[in-house]
Design an enzyme around this catalytic site. Structure first.
Site, PDB file in Angstrom:
ATOM      1  N   HIS A 139     -16.761  45.708 -82.250  1.00 29.54           N
ATOM      2  CA  HIS A 139     -15.864  44.835 -81.480  1.00 29.54           C
ATOM      3  C   HIS A 139     -14.867  44.135 -82.390  1.00 29.54           C
ATOM      4  CE1 HIS A 139     -18.852  45.314 -78.259  1.00 29.54           C
ATOM      5  NE2 HIS A 139     -17.886  44.936 -77.443  1.00 29.54           N
ATOM      6  N   HIS A 140     -13.822  43.604 -81.755  1.00 27.42           N
ATOM      7  CA  HIS A 140     -12.843  42.719 -82.401  1.00 27.42           C
ATOM      8  C   HIS A 140     -13.568  41.541 -83.062  1.00 27.42           C
ATOM      9  CE1 HIS A 140     -13.350  39.771 -79.114  1.00 27.42           C
ATOM     10  NE2 HIS A 140     -13.639  40.853 -78.412  1.00 27.42           N
ATOM     11  N   ALA A 174     -22.327  41.589 -65.156  1.00 26.46           N
ATOM     12  CA  ALA A 174     -22.076  42.942 -65.679  1.00 26.46           C
ATOM     13  C   ALA A 174     -21.706  42.846 -67.154  1.00 26.46           C
ATOM     14  CB  ALA A 174     -20.952  43.602 -64.888  1.00 26.46           C
ATOM     15  N   PRO A 175     -22.592  43.296 -68.042  1.00 24.51           N
ATOM     16  CA  PRO A 175     -22.263  43.234 -69.467  1.00 24.51           C
ATOM     17  C   PRO A 175     -21.048  44.089 -69.809  1.00 24.51           C
ATOM     18  CG  PRO A 175     -24.559  43.897 -69.136  1.00 24.51           C
ATOM     19  CD  PRO A 175     -23.926  43.844 -67.782  1.00 24.51           C
ATOM     20  N   LYS A 195     -15.147  38.046 -81.317  1.00 24.60           N
ATOM     21  CA  LYS A 195     -16.312  38.045 -80.420  1.00 24.60           C
ATOM     22  C   LYS A 195     -17.364  37.058 -80.908  1.00 24.60           C
ATOM     23  CE  LYS A 195     -19.485  41.115 -77.971  1.00 24.60           C
ATOM     24  NZ  LYS A 195     -19.283  40.359 -76.714  1.00 24.60           N
ATOM     25  N   PRO A 240      -8.699  31.621 -67.511  1.00 26.32           N
ATOM     26  CA  PRO A 240      -7.466  32.372 -67.229  1.00 26.32           C
ATOM     27  C   PRO A 240      -6.576  32.630 -68.440  1.00 26.32           C
ATOM     28  CG  PRO A 240      -7.229  30.097 -66.499  1.00 26.32           C
ATOM     29  CD  PRO A 240      -8.667  30.275 -66.895  1.00 26.32           C
ATOM     30  N   LYS A 290      -8.377  36.572 -73.254  1.00 21.64           N
ATOM     31  CA  LYS A 290      -7.954  37.988 -73.312  1.00 21.64           C
ATOM     32  C   LYS A 290      -8.321  38.704 -72.015  1.00 21.64           C
ATOM     33  CE  LYS A 290     -10.134  38.487 -77.395  1.00 21.64           C
ATOM     34  NZ  LYS A 290     -10.307  37.063 -77.786  1.00 21.64           N
ATOM     35  N   GLY A 326     -18.647  38.270 -66.163  1.00 20.66           N
ATOM     36  CA  GLY A 326     -18.416  39.248 -67.230  1.00 20.66           C
ATOM     37  C   GLY A 326     -18.815  38.675 -68.566  1.00 20.66           C
ATOM     38  N   THR A 327     -18.902  37.366 -68.629  1.00 18.88           N
ATOM     39  CA  THR A 327     -19.284  36.689 -69.869  1.00 18.88           C
ATOM     40  C   THR A 327     -20.653  37.201 -70.315  1.00 18.88           C
ATOM     41  OG1 THR A 327     -18.056  34.794 -69.081  1.00 18.88           O
ATOM     42  CG2 THR A 327     -19.627  34.383 -70.856  1.00 18.88           C
ATOM     43  N   THR A 350     -23.399  44.845 -73.914  1.00 15.93           N
ATOM     44  CA  THR A 350     -23.516  46.282 -73.615  1.00 15.93           C
ATOM     45  C   THR A 350     -24.646  46.915 -74.433  1.00 15.93           C
ATOM     46  OG1 THR A 350     -21.125  46.269 -73.284  1.00 15.93           O
ATOM     47  CG2 THR A 350     -22.181  48.432 -73.476  1.00 15.93           C
TER      48      THR A 350
HETATM   49  N1  NDP Z   1     -18.267  42.401 -69.002  1.00 16.26           N
HETATM   50  C1  NDP Z   1     -17.227  42.975 -69.605  1.00 16.26           C
HETATM   51  O1  NDP Z   1     -16.838  44.119 -69.278  1.00 16.26           O
HETATM   52  C2  NDP Z   1     -16.521  42.221 -70.672  1.00 16.26           C
HETATM   53  C3  NDP Z   1     -16.972  41.025 -71.040  1.00 16.26           C
HETATM   54  N2  NDP Z   1     -16.341  40.301 -72.000  1.00 16.26           N
HETATM   55  C4  NDP Z   1     -16.883  38.972 -72.240  1.00 16.26           C
HETATM   56  O2  NDP Z   1     -16.035  38.044 -71.559  1.00 16.26           O
HETATM   57  C5  NDP Z   1     -16.006  36.812 -72.270  1.00 16.26           C
HETATM   58  C6  NDP Z   1     -14.548  36.448 -72.564  1.00 16.26           C
HETATM   59  O3  NDP Z   1     -14.013  37.388 -73.449  1.00 16.26           O
HETATM   60  P1  NDP Z   1     -12.519  37.255 -74.008  1.00 16.26           P
HETATM   61  O4  NDP Z   1     -11.555  37.141 -72.877  1.00 16.26           O
HETATM   62  O5  NDP Z   1     -12.358  38.335 -74.985  1.00 16.26           O
HETATM   63  O6  NDP Z   1     -12.605  35.852 -74.770  1.00 16.26           O
HETATM   64  P2  NDP Z   1     -11.437  34.797 -75.060  1.00 16.26           P
HETATM   65  O7  NDP Z   1     -11.959  33.898 -76.141  1.00 16.26           O
HETATM   66  O8  NDP Z   1     -10.157  35.505 -75.268  1.00 16.26           O
HETATM   67  O9  NDP Z   1     -11.348  33.970 -73.694  1.00 16.26           O
HETATM   68  C7  NDP Z   1     -12.270  33.026 -73.273  1.00 16.26           C
HETATM   69  C8  NDP Z   1     -11.502  31.939 -72.549  1.00 16.26           C
HETATM   70  O10 NDP Z   1     -12.444  31.037 -71.952  1.00 16.26           O
HETATM   71  C9  NDP Z   1     -11.899  29.748 -72.101  1.00 16.26           C
HETATM   72  N3  NDP Z   1     -12.895  28.712 -71.944  1.00 16.26           N
HETATM   73  C10 NDP Z   1     -13.738  28.195 -72.857  1.00 16.26           C
HETATM   74  N4  NDP Z   1     -14.463  27.214 -72.327  1.00 16.26           N
HETATM   75  C11 NDP Z   1     -14.077  27.111 -71.041  1.00 16.26           C
HETATM   76  C12 NDP Z   1     -14.446  26.260 -69.963  1.00 16.26           C
HETATM   77  N5  NDP Z   1     -15.364  25.306 -70.108  1.00 16.26           N
HETATM   78  N6  NDP Z   1     -13.842  26.436 -68.776  1.00 16.26           N
HETATM   79  C13 NDP Z   1     -12.905  27.376 -68.612  1.00 16.26           C
HETATM   80  N7  NDP Z   1     -12.481  28.194 -69.607  1.00 16.26           N
HETATM   81  C14 NDP Z   1     -13.075  28.065 -70.793  1.00 16.26           C
HETATM   82  C15 NDP Z   1     -11.290  29.765 -73.483  1.00 16.26           C
HETATM   83  O11 NDP Z   1     -10.362  28.707 -73.654  1.00 16.26           O
HETATM   84  P3  NDP Z   1     -10.318  27.921 -75.078  1.00 16.26           P
HETATM   85  O12 NDP Z   1     -10.071  28.990 -76.079  1.00 16.26           O
HETATM   86  O13 NDP Z   1      -9.194  26.956 -74.932  1.00 16.26           O
HETATM   87  O14 NDP Z   1     -11.655  27.282 -75.236  1.00 16.26           O
HETATM   88  C16 NDP Z   1     -10.602  31.124 -73.470  1.00 16.26           C
HETATM   89  O15 NDP Z   1      -9.306  31.047 -72.908  1.00 16.26           O
HETATM   90  C17 NDP Z   1     -16.875  37.028 -73.506  1.00 16.26           C
HETATM   91  O16 NDP Z   1     -18.178  36.550 -73.251  1.00 16.26           O
HETATM   92  C18 NDP Z   1     -16.915  38.529 -73.679  1.00 16.26           C
HETATM   93  O17 NDP Z   1     -18.070  38.982 -74.324  1.00 16.26           O
HETATM   94  C19 NDP Z   1     -15.220  40.763 -72.619  1.00 16.26           C
HETATM   95  C20 NDP Z   1     -14.720  41.995 -72.300  1.00 16.26           C
HETATM   96  C21 NDP Z   1     -15.329  42.838 -71.308  1.00 16.26           C
HETATM   97  O1  LIG Z   2     -16.452  40.539 -76.138  1.00 15.96           O
HETATM   98  C1  LIG Z   2     -15.959  41.628 -75.765  1.00 15.96           C
HETATM   99  O2  LIG Z   2     -14.802  41.968 -76.080  1.00 15.96           O
HETATM  100  C2  LIG Z   2     -16.772  42.521 -74.943  1.00 15.96           C
HETATM  101  N1  LIG Z   2     -17.922  42.101 -74.510  1.00 15.96           N
HETATM  102  C3  LIG Z   2     -18.826  42.804 -73.692  1.00 15.96           C
HETATM  103  C4  LIG Z   2     -20.130  43.032 -74.428  1.00 15.96           C
HETATM  104  O3  LIG Z   2     -20.622  42.090 -75.104  1.00 15.96           O
HETATM  105  O4  LIG Z   2     -20.709  44.106 -74.318  1.00 15.96           O
HETATM  106  C5  LIG Z   2     -18.236  44.041 -73.090  1.00 15.96           C
HETATM  107  C6  LIG Z   2     -17.283  44.784 -73.967  1.00 15.96           C
HETATM  108  O5  LIG Z   2     -18.018  45.429 -74.934  1.00 15.96           O
HETATM  109  C7  LIG Z   2     -16.235  43.842 -74.553  1.00 15.96           C
END
Ligand code: NDP
Ligand SMILES: O=C(O)C1=N[C@H](C(=O)O)C[C@H](O)C1
EC number: 1.17.1.8
Length: 266
Positions: A155-156, A125-126, A159, A11, A14, A99-100, A166
């Protein structure tokens, strides 16, 4: 519409913080609990910058699901945690929406088998952005006619995984339709390792990581005297939220694992 009780992992992230706003603003969604790597015992509303939700935070999904009744797990954490959470959720017949990114083909096979055994729906869903789904679908269409293709994903710089989920999914969709081709010059060399990017099924994938970027991909096709570029940009993380909402609604109606939102949006 029936109320869907959701557990959200990640939660403070990002994506997770944006997903909280989406859940809060969706009348038929209820946040039952959240999973965070810290802050166990607190409530979402206790954490700075997060919406005023009463859901309790757990540090362990197993313990959470012992105590909280949930229909769906949304996971937006990191690769190894997403896989673990998906397995725990399926074992307990809670429907995962993941989404991970960072899932290998072997992971997908194993998890798909588990979803079948548990007769429980799951969606990985990637990319949840509708524009990105269309970019992948259009790329699959183009690859039939223009088989020479390279993928550039940007990407940022926070990542963790590369290439992006994707890019891998795009390559998979292209590979389903295109004829086998040997791309580039047969005698080309890489004078600096990695200069030609990663190679997957004969395609090259280039991963760019820079501050200032969010999530972007170009799929470039080359043909005789012409190129075609199909490009998608996510300018912010709200771009992914309608897709997550759709996935949560649809995972309630299926009893197997679906990989990719293109299988839901027909
Ligand atoms: N499918 C899609 O459309 C998209 C997918 N993604 C994917 O989503 C994932 C998250 O992206 P993003 O939000 O940018 O990443 P962030 O690093 O901003 O967020 C990940 C969060 O997960 C937390 N976390 C880590 N370990 C655990 C755990 N064991 N239990 C609960 N929470 C945990 C982290 O906390 P802490 O930092 O304290 O460890 C952090 O707050 C990535 O894999 C990314 O590739 C991203 C964008 C779009
Ligand atoms: O980590 C991200 O930010 C994103 N991850 C996904 C991916 O690996 O394709 C989706 C999106 O591109 C953002």
């Amino acid at each position: 519409m029936e109320l869907i009780k959701i557990v959200l992992a990640g939660p403070r992230g990002k994506m997770g913080s944006e997903a909280l706003k989406m859940i809060e603003s969706t009348p038929h969604f209820h946040l039952a609990a959240a999973i965070d790597s810290r802050n166990g015992g607190k409530k979402i509303k206790d954490l700075p910058g997060l919406p005023p939700l009463d859901a309790v935070i757990y540090e362990d999904l197993d313990i959470c699901l012992d105590e909280v009744q949930a229909d769906v797990l949304i996971d937006l954490t990191k690769p190894e945690i997403g896989k673990k959470h998906l397995e725990i959720a399926l074992e307990r017949k809670v429907r995962p929406v993941i989404g991970t990114t960072g899932f290998s083909e072997d992971d997908l096979k194993r998890l798909s088998q588990l979803a079948d055994e548990r007769e429980t729906g799951a969606i990985i869903a990637p990319n949840f952005a509708i524009g990105a789904i269309l970019m992948m679908k259009f790329s699959q269409m183009a690859a039939k006619y223009l088989p020479h293709v390279e993928i550039i994903e940007k990407h940022h710089d926070q990542k963790l995984d590369s290439p992006s989920g994707t890019a891998l999914k795009t390559a998979q969709l292209i590979n389903e339709v295109r004829e086998a081709v040997k791309q580039g010059h047969p005698q080309e060399t890489e004078d600096i390792a990695g200069a030609r990017g990663a190679e997957l099924d004969g395609m090259r994938i280039h991963s760019v990581r820079l501050p200032g970027l969010v999530a972007h991909q170009e799929v470039i096709f080359g043909g005789e005297g012409q190129t075609l570029t199909i490009k998608h940009d996510s300018m912010n993380r709200s771009s992914f939220m309608p897709g997550i909402r759709l996935a949560v609604e649809n995972v309630m109606k299926i009893d197997q694992l679906v990989y990719g939102l293109e299988n839901i949006i027909q």
